[in-house]
Motif scaffolding. Structure first.
Motif, PDB file in Angstrom:
ATOM      1  N   LEU A   5     -10.449  18.790  12.278  1.00  0.00           N
ATOM      2  CA  LEU A   5      -9.059  18.419  12.025  1.00  0.00           C
ATOM      3  C   LEU A   5      -8.875  16.914  12.126  1.00  0.00           C
ATOM      4  O   LEU A   5      -8.113  16.317  11.344  1.00  0.00           O
ATOM      5  N   ASP A   6      -9.581  16.282  13.035  1.00  0.00           N
ATOM      6  CA  ASP A   6      -9.521  14.818  13.153  1.00  0.00           C
ATOM      7  C   ASP A   6     -10.059  14.152  11.882  1.00  0.00           C
ATOM      8  O   ASP A   6      -9.444  13.222  11.348  1.00  0.00           O
ATOM      9  N   ASN A   7     -11.199  14.634  11.381  1.00  0.00           N
ATOM     10  CA  ASN A   7     -11.749  14.095  10.126  1.00  0.00           C
ATOM     11  C   ASN A   7     -10.818  14.368   8.946  1.00  0.00           C
ATOM     12  O   ASN A   7     -10.671  13.530   8.043  1.00  0.00           O
ATOM     13  N   PHE A   8     -10.197  15.554   8.952  1.00  0.00           N
ATOM     14  CA  PHE A   8      -9.281  15.939   7.870  1.00  0.00           C
ATOM     15  C   PHE A   8      -8.063  15.002   7.837  1.00  0.00           C
ATOM     16  O   PHE A   8      -7.654  14.539   6.765  1.00  0.00           O
ATOM     17  N   GLN A   9      -7.489  14.712   9.006  1.00  0.00           N
ATOM     18  CA  GLN A   9      -6.320  13.832   9.064  1.00  0.00           C
ATOM     19  C   GLN A   9      -6.679  12.411   8.638  1.00  0.00           C
ATOM     20  O   GLN A   9      -5.891  11.744   7.953  1.00  0.00           O
ATOM     21  N   ARG A  10      -7.865  11.946   9.023  1.00  0.00           N
ATOM     22  CA  ARG A  10      -8.279  10.614   8.600  1.00  0.00           C
ATOM     23  C   ARG A  10      -8.526  10.562   7.096  1.00  0.00           C
ATOM     24  O   ARG A  10      -8.237   9.557   6.447  1.00  0.00           O
ATOM     25  N   ALA A  11      -9.070  11.645   6.546  1.00  0.00           N
ATOM     26  CA  ALA A  11      -9.277  11.682   5.095  1.00  0.00           C
ATOM     27  C   ALA A  11      -7.944  11.650   4.354  1.00  0.00           C
ATOM     28  O   ALA A  11      -7.805  10.985   3.322  1.00  0.00           O
ATOM     29  N   LEU A  12      -6.938  12.356   4.890  1.00  0.00           N
ATOM     30  CA  LEU A  12      -5.606  12.308   4.286  1.00  0.00           C
ATOM     31  C   LEU A  12      -5.015  10.904   4.384  1.00  0.00           C
ATOM     32  O   LEU A  12      -4.354  10.431   3.448  1.00  0.00           O
ATOM     33  N   ALA A  13      -5.244  10.236   5.517  1.00  0.00           N
ATOM     34  CA  ALA A  13      -4.744   8.867   5.681  1.00  0.00           C
ATOM     35  C   ALA A  13      -5.397   7.934   4.672  1.00  0.00           C
ATOM     36  O   ALA A  13      -4.725   7.080   4.075  1.00  0.00           O
ATOM     37  N   VAL A  14      -6.706   8.085   4.469  1.00  0.00           N
ATOM     38  CA  VAL A  14      -7.403   7.249   3.485  1.00  0.00           C
ATOM     39  C   VAL A  14      -6.890   7.544   2.073  1.00  0.00           C
ATOM     40  O   VAL A  14      -6.693   6.624   1.270  1.00  0.00           O
ATOM     41  N   ALA A  15      -6.646   8.821   1.776  1.00  0.00           N
ATOM     42  CA  ALA A  15      -6.117   9.184   0.461  1.00  0.00           C
ATOM     43  C   ALA A  15      -4.735   8.568   0.246  1.00  0.00           C
ATOM     44  O   ALA A  15      -4.413   8.102  -0.862  1.00  0.00           O
ATOM     45  N   ALA A  16      -3.903   8.560   1.299  1.00  0.00           N
ATOM     46  CA  ALA A  16      -2.575   7.950   1.188  1.00  0.00           C
ATOM     47  C   ALA A  16      -2.678   6.448   0.952  1.00  0.00           C
ATOM     48  O   ALA A  16      -1.937   5.879   0.133  1.00  0.00           O
ATOM     49  N   ILE A  17      -3.592   5.792   1.676  1.00  0.00           N
ATOM     50  CA  ILE A  17      -3.804   4.353   1.460  1.00  0.00           C
ATOM     51  C   ILE A  17      -4.260   4.083   0.033  1.00  0.00           C
ATOM     52  O   ILE A  17      -3.804   3.136  -0.624  1.00  0.00           O
ATOM     53  N   ALA A  18      -5.166   4.931  -0.463  1.00  0.00           N
ATOM     54  CA  ALA A  18      -5.681   4.740  -1.823  1.00  0.00           C
ATOM     55  C   ALA A  18      -4.570   4.918  -2.865  1.00  0.00           C
ATOM     56  O   ALA A  18      -4.479   4.140  -3.821  1.00  0.00           O
ATOM     57  N   ARG A  19      -3.714   5.929  -2.670  1.00  0.00           N
ATOM     58  CA  ARG A  19      -2.606   6.121  -3.621  1.00  0.00           C
ATOM     59  C   ARG A  19      -1.635   4.941  -3.583  1.00  0.00           C
ATOM     60  O   ARG A  19      -1.171   4.464  -4.629  1.00  0.00           O
ATOM     61  N   GLY A  20      -1.306   4.478  -2.358  1.00  0.00           N
ATOM     62  CA  GLY A  20      -0.432   3.314  -2.252  1.00  0.00           C
ATOM     63  C   GLY A  20      -1.064   2.070  -2.839  1.00  0.00           C
ATOM     64  O   GLY A  20      -0.391   1.250  -3.493  1.00  0.00           O
ATOM     65  N   PHE A  21      -2.350   1.924  -2.619  1.00  0.00           N
ATOM     66  CA  PHE A  21      -3.098   0.789  -3.167  1.00  0.00           C
ATOM     67  C   PHE A  21      -3.043   0.809  -4.690  1.00  0.00           C
ATOM     68  O   PHE A  21      -2.833  -0.224  -5.340  1.00  0.00           O
ATOM     69  N   ASN A  22      -3.231   1.989  -5.254  1.00  0.00           N
ATOM     70  CA  ASN A  22      -3.215   2.130  -6.710  1.00  0.00           C
ATOM     71  C   ASN A  22      -1.850   1.755  -7.274  1.00  0.00           C
ATOM     72  O   ASN A  22      -1.744   1.072  -8.303  1.00  0.00           O
ATOM     73  N   GLY A  23      -0.775   2.184  -6.573  1.00  0.00           N
ATOM     74  CA  GLY A  23       0.563   1.839  -7.030  1.00  0.00           C
ATOM     75  C   GLY A  23       0.847   0.352  -6.952  1.00  0.00           C
ATOM     76  O   GLY A  23       1.443  -0.229  -7.872  1.00  0.00           O
ATOM     77  N   VAL A  24       0.413  -0.283  -5.862  1.00  0.00           N
ATOM     78  CA  VAL A  24       0.622  -1.723  -5.708  1.00  0.00           C
ATOM     79  C   VAL A  24      -0.117  -2.497  -6.793  1.00  0.00           C
ATOM     80  O   VAL A  24       0.412  -3.446  -7.388  1.00  0.00           O
ATOM     81  N   ILE A  25      -1.350  -2.100  -7.080  1.00  0.00           N
ATOM     82  CA  ILE A  25      -2.135  -2.791  -8.108  1.00  0.00           C
ATOM     83  C   ILE A  25      -1.490  -2.613  -9.481  1.00  0.00           C
ATOM     84  O   ILE A  25      -1.420  -3.556 -10.273  1.00  0.00           O
ATOM     85  N   SER A  26      -0.985  -1.402  -9.773  1.00  0.00           N
ATOM     86  CA  SER A  26      -0.356  -1.151 -11.070  1.00  0.00           C
ATOM     87  C   SER A  26       0.862  -2.051 -11.278  1.00  0.00           C
ATOM     88  O   SER A  26       1.088  -2.566 -12.381  1.00  0.00           O
ATOM     89  N   VAL A  27       1.645  -2.234 -10.216  1.00  0.00           N
ATOM     90  CA  VAL A  27       2.820  -3.103 -10.316  1.00  0.00           C
ATOM     91  C   VAL A  27       2.410  -4.571 -10.400  1.00  0.00           C
ATOM     92  O   VAL A  27       2.967  -5.350 -11.177  1.00  0.00           O
ATOM     93  N   ALA A  28       1.424  -4.956  -9.589  1.00  0.00           N
ATOM     94  CA  ALA A  28       1.045  -6.367  -9.495  1.00  0.00           C
ATOM     95  C   ALA A  28       0.315  -6.867 -10.725  1.00  0.00           C
ATOM     96  O   ALA A  28       0.264  -8.088 -10.968  1.00  0.00           O
ATOM     97  N   GLN A  29      -0.249  -5.966 -11.514  1.00  0.00           N
ATOM     98  CA  GLN A  29      -1.044  -6.413 -12.655  1.00  0.00           C
ATOM     99  C   GLN A  29      -0.227  -7.166 -13.701  1.00  0.00           C
ATOM    100  O   GLN A  29      -0.759  -7.977 -14.450  1.00  0.00           O
ATOM    101  N   GLY A  30       1.079  -6.921 -13.739  1.00  0.00           N
ATOM    102  CA  GLY A  30       1.913  -7.626 -14.707  1.00  0.00           C
ATOM    103  C   GLY A  30       2.551  -8.885 -14.158  1.00  0.00           C
ATOM    104  O   GLY A  30       3.290  -9.565 -14.882  1.00  0.00           O
ATOM    105  N   THR A  31       2.296  -9.219 -12.899  1.00  0.00           N
ATOM    106  CA  THR A  31       2.898 -10.396 -12.282  1.00  0.00           C
ATOM    107  C   THR A  31       2.155 -11.650 -12.700  1.00  0.00           C
ATOM    108  O   THR A  31       0.932 -11.714 -12.598  1.00  0.00           O
ATOM    109  N   GLU A  32       2.885 -12.656 -13.166  1.00  0.00           N
ATOM    110  CA  GLU A  32       2.291 -13.912 -13.602  1.00  0.00           C
ATOM    111  C   GLU A  32       2.539 -14.987 -12.556  1.00  0.00           C
ATOM    112  O   GLU A  32       3.608 -15.068 -11.961  1.00  0.00           O
ATOM    113  N   VAL A  33       1.543 -15.843 -12.342  1.00  0.00           N
ATOM    114  CA  VAL A  33       1.683 -16.954 -11.417  1.00  0.00           C
ATOM    115  C   VAL A  33       1.159 -18.218 -12.082  1.00  0.00           C
ATOM    116  O   VAL A  33       0.177 -18.190 -12.829  1.00  0.00           O
TER     117      VAL A  33
END
Length: 288
Positions: A37-65
């Protein structure tokens, strides 16, 4: 020799009764489920980070500097920096979800193997084997004891293989993989925060008073140039840092992929294979 035979039978009886008691107590199963269960919860946490990471990258890709003073020079999009990371994040997110499902499946199978009916079958087979073991030996009883011993070994294998597999996986994970996994998660979280902070920065030039005199307009232009130059240098440093973070994130994701493969595939399969080999050796021992 008779005393030695009695001693061997007594040892077999004690071990078998201990196995039956362990099966009914559920202590091994509880420890295995808690570890998984400890490994399962950590895997879910990593999956959540990955989904959030993917969303941030998708938004940031159109940002110009702009990377030159007062907006004059080369303009880049964050997507040019994040592009090497984008494809890997999508695949990693899917793998993290698969790892979570695999660990959840292991938890479900461990609950099935810990059900009372399997412990009941083990108890009946164990007591029947002990009854044959202590009775006066003859050829028919030896044949029955042989087949009953093989069946008993199979039941013990089915009853405890998942619990042993989960505990061995968790033990190796704790001593060899846990620190690396936590470090990788921290690095990904930091990179995600860095991307968001850089994306949210807006450099706004101060308006110029067209009616001001030449001296005021010149002074304002100098201040604007110096401010923009400072911001440009700071932005260059941030972009360089982001490039380094992207490289680190790619490395950390590869480490997490290796960890997930070890947790959900390599270590479980290796443990089951070793358990099966022990069962086959036990069967061969009964035949000799």
């Amino acid at each position: 020799m008779p005393n030695q035979t009695v001693w061997i039978k007594g040892l077999i009886s004690v071990v078998l009764i201990a196995i039956i008691s362990l099966s009914w107590s559920g202590q091994l199963d509880h420890a295995a489920r808690s570890a998984t269960l400890d490994n399962f919860q950590r895997a879910l946490a990593v999956a959540a980070i990955a989904r959030g990471f993917n969303g941030v990258i998708s938004v940031a890709q159109g940002t110009e500097v702009a990377i030159a003073p007062v907006g004059v020079g080369v303009t880049l999009t964050l997507g040019q920096i994040l592009d090497p990371l984008n494809d890997l994040v999508e695949r990693f997110s899917a793998l993290a979800l698969i790892a979570s499902v695999a660990l959840g499946l292991q938890l479900t199978l461990s609950e099935i193997s810990a059900s009372p009916w399997l412990s009941g079958v083990l108890s009946v087979a164990g007591l029947a084997y002990l009854a044959l073991l202590w009775r006066a030996p003859h050829h028919l009883q030896q044949t029955r004891a042989l087949w009953l011993g093989k069946f008993l070994g199979l039941i013990i294998f089915l009853r405890f293989m998942l619990a042993v597999m989960l505990l061995v996986t968790h033990l190796l994970d704790t001593y060899f993989l846990d620190a690396r996994q936590n470090e990788a998660m921290d690095n990904l979280s930091y990179t995600k925060t860095h991307i968001q902070s850089l994306q949210e920065q807006h450099v706004e030039a101060a308006p110029t008073d067209m009616e001001a005199d030449l001296f005021d307009r010149t002074a304002a232009g100098i201040r604007e140039f110096l401010d923009s130059s400072s911001q440009s240098l700071d932005l260059k440093a941030q972009l360089n840092e982001m490039e380094q973070q992207v490289e680190n994130s790619i490395e950390e994701m590869i480490n997490l992929i290796v960890i997930f493969l070890l947790q959900t595939l390599v270590l479980p399969v290796a443990t089951l294979w070793l358990s099966w080999q022990l069962l086959r050796r036990f069967w061969r021992t009964l035949d000799t």
